[in-house]
Design a protein around this motif. Structure first.
Motif, short mmCIF file in Angstrom:
data_model
loop_
_atom_site.label_atom_id
_atom_site.label_comp_id
_atom_site.label_asym_id
_atom_site.label_seq_id
_atom_site.Cartn_x
_atom_site.Cartn_y
_atom_site.Cartn_z
N GLU A 178 -42.51 -14.74 -18.58
CA GLU A 178 -43.79 -15.41 -18.77
C GLU A 178 -43.84 -16.28 -20.03
O GLU A 178 -44.48 -17.33 -20.05
N LEU A 179 -43.15 -15.86 -21.08
CA LEU A 179 -43.33 -16.50 -22.39
C LEU A 179 -42.17 -17.41 -22.80
O LEU A 179 -42.39 -18.40 -23.51
N ASN A 180 -40.95 -17.08 -22.39
CA ASN A 180 -39.80 -17.88 -22.83
C ASN A 180 -39.89 -19.36 -22.48
O ASN A 180 -39.43 -20.20 -23.26
N PRO A 181 -40.47 -19.74 -21.34
CA PRO A 181 -40.54 -21.17 -21.02
C PRO A 181 -41.33 -22.01 -22.02
O PRO A 181 -41.15 -23.23 -22.08
N PHE A 182 -42.18 -21.38 -22.82
CA PHE A 182 -42.95 -22.12 -23.82
C PHE A 182 -42.11 -22.50 -25.03
O PHE A 182 -42.47 -23.41 -25.79
N ALA A 183 -41.02 -21.78 -25.27
CA ALA A 183 -40.36 -21.81 -26.58
C ALA A 183 -39.20 -22.78 -26.66
O ALA A 183 -38.39 -22.89 -25.73
#
Length: 245
Positions: A178-183
């Motif tokens: 859920e979060l890695n694609p933002f980084a």
């Protein structure tokens, strides 16, 4: 004789004195341009500063107030850095690392550091895991009260540990997906306590934080009381401002 200087951070732009910041020992914080870099500093009243909660929070507060004022691109310096004069900074930091400093500023432009720490109740997880693996629970129960060989103790211990690890990895995988694609970058550090199962920092675009925060909230609701999530959405980018040694 020059007065020692306590340093907080480095900025690519001049910081105005009108920010009226208070640093360690209640000293006023000033800015000083050295070469092409702007340093935040105050006069040091001690040769060495104790890493107390009050001192650490004061150090962080100076940087966070500066970021809140709009000076978001910075290289935070480690707590307790005292130098005798600006020539020391020039010879020991800027001259040998000028290119790296500029590269770090480029990397951090338009980005912010956010962090996630995940905690669970290890005893509750063990109990839940046992209830969902009746064969393993039965095997453990059958061993109670018996004199076990070292091999048997190791075997049951490894089975329990591997199943707990699988549960832990399943939780982490949800956060990663859920979060890695933002980084732009992610740094996963070792857990700091036995109850902590995940400790990660993310370098994300400033404008993406609200969506990132919403994703964290959705995940939190999904797991309910099973997890405690500590989310820090505003901090100086210590994790991503490391100079190569």
């Amino acid at each position: 004789m020059s007065i020692p200087l306590y340093l907080y951070g480095i900025f690519p732009n001049t910081i105005p004195e009108t920010l009226d910041l208070e640093g360690l020992d209640k000293q006023p914080v000033h800015s000083q341009v050295v070469d092409e870099f702007c340093f935040l500093y105050s006069e040091a009243r001690q040769e060495k500063y104790l890493a107390s909660r009050r001192n650490l929070l004061t150090h962080e507060k100076v940087l966070e107030q500066t970021m809140h004022a709009g000076f978001r691109v910075l290289l935070p310096l480690r707590f307790g850095l005292v130098v005798k004069d600006w020539e020391t900074i020039m010879s020991q930091l800027i001259n040998p690392h000028k290119d790296q400093l500029n590269q770090l500023f480029q990397k951090l432009a338009g980005k912010r550091e956010v962090s996630i720490k995940i905690f669970w109740d290890a005893k509750a997880e063990l109990q839940t895991m046992m209830e969902s693996h009746q064969d393993l629970k039965q095997q453990r129960d059958n061993m109670e009260g018996k004199k076990l060989s070292m091999e048997e103790v190791i075997q049951i211990g490894q089975l329990i540990e591997s199943n707990l690890l699988a549960r832990k990895q399943a939780v982490i995988e949800v956060f990663s997906q859920e979060l890695n694609p933002f980084a732009q970058e992610i740094v996963v550090s070792d857990p700091m306590t036995e109850e902590m199962i995940y400790n990660a920092a993310f370098l994300i675009p400033w404008e993406s934080e609200s969506e990132f925060s919403e994703r964290v909230e959705v995940i939190d609701q999904k797991f309910g009381d099973r997890l405690r999530i500590r989310y820090n959405n505003f901090t100086a980018p210590y994790t991503f401002a490391q100079l190569d040694s």
